[in-house]
Design an enzyme around this catalytic site. Sequence first.
Site, short mmCIF file in Angstrom:
data_model
loop_
_atom_site.label_atom_id
_atom_site.label_comp_id
_atom_site.label_asym_id
_atom_site.label_seq_id
_atom_site.Cartn_x
_atom_site.Cartn_y
_atom_site.Cartn_z
N GLY A 1 0.82 -1.05 0.11
CA GLY A 1 -0.01 0.08 -0.22
C GLY A 1 0.81 1.17 0.10
N LEU B 1 9.99 10.51 -14.31
CA LEU B 1 10.07 9.72 -15.62
C LEU B 1 10.60 8.44 -15.91
CD1 LEU B 1 11.54 13.29 -17.07
CD2 LEU B 1 9.03 12.54 -17.28
N GLY B 2 10.68 7.70 -14.74
CA GLY B 2 11.19 6.31 -14.78
C GLY B 2 12.74 6.37 -15.08
N ASP C 1 12.63 -5.26 -8.89
CA ASP C 1 11.21 -4.87 -9.01
C ASP C 1 10.81 -3.60 -8.93
OD1 ASP C 1 8.34 -5.03 -8.18
OD2 ASP C 1 8.61 -6.07 -6.56
N ALA D 1 7.74 -0.82 -5.73
CA ALA D 1 7.95 0.40 -4.55
C ALA D 1 8.88 1.37 -4.78
CB ALA D 1 7.83 -0.14 -3.21
N GLY E 1 8.54 4.07 -6.64
CA GLY E 1 8.24 5.44 -6.54
C GLY E 1 7.98 5.84 -4.79
N ARG F 1 15.53 -5.11 -5.15
CA ARG F 1 14.92 -6.36 -4.43
C ARG F 1 13.60 -6.63 -4.83
NH1 ARG F 1 18.45 -4.04 -0.18
NH2 ARG F 1 16.66 -3.17 0.80
N GLY G 1 9.62 -7.29 -3.54
CA GLY G 1 8.78 -7.17 -2.55
C GLY G 1 8.78 -5.60 -1.91
#
Length: 299
Positions: free
Chosen positions: A41, A213-214, A239, A242, A244, A278, A280
């Site tokens: 979340g 902008l990634g 991954d 999270a 952002g 990482r 998760g």
Amino acid sequence: MPQPRVAVVGSANMDLVGTTPALPRPGETVLGSDFVMVPGGKGANQAIAAVRAGASGVFLGAIGSDAFGVTLKARITAAGVDTGQLRVVYGSSGVALVMVNAAGENAILVLPGANDAFTGLTEGELRAVREADVLVAQLEVPVETVTEAAVAARAAGTRVVLNAAPARPLPAELLAAVDLLVVNETEARALTGRGRDEPEALLDLVPRAVLTLGAEGARYVDRDGISAHVPAVKVDTVDSTAAGDAFTAALAVAWGEGRGLVDAVHWAAAAGAACARRLGASVALPRRVEIDELYAPPA
């Protein structure tokens, strides 16, 4: 640097994360590999990330009366976040179903659950907002709640950082209380109709804004005429779910410490990159030492 007090108003979900070589297309079933179940979340992520980045953090939100809710509160508390005001409502907690491909890209289905019941802030919750140096909020809980918190923060002199995600229309009362807006290109287009080439359009809404902008980094603009491009920090992405949230939290912490905002965006970019290494969400959120290892100050 002084330890800033950061209050986070937002969502808490249990993230069910699976990895797969390629994300499935509509109607397609694919075989995956790894699976993890971690607290997530945007609100919980940003609260944990703020504490790991060096802040004193309090999380304001709602969890369900189910087993996921018990686990969520335990994990968030164990991360050092103050959960004394965290609500428990009857029913299910928020859940996010996350699929991550080999390139670190993801597809996410969020089922809000208790997050939708987080309305009408209590006096204790409002006190936590007023006593903070920085309020951080997102849009995975009712916008009326975010507005109430932001207005209370503005009246108390607490800085307001709004991560306007997921994209949705924002009331004028909320925008008037925002000190710093953080959006990606999709969210910027939803708010202004403009894309990455015109981040200054965001200044029609708020006094300061960061457009992420990634892989191309981020752009900071403000009404004082400052405009700066901050390049992304290159890492091997596992991954990005999270990243952002780590970025927004680190940005708020750095600003709360008194750093200039261009420098704060550079530090936030390092936090986002550290997180992406990482799998998760809450597991990946970086600690301050990991951010500092990747941080490159502005030239």
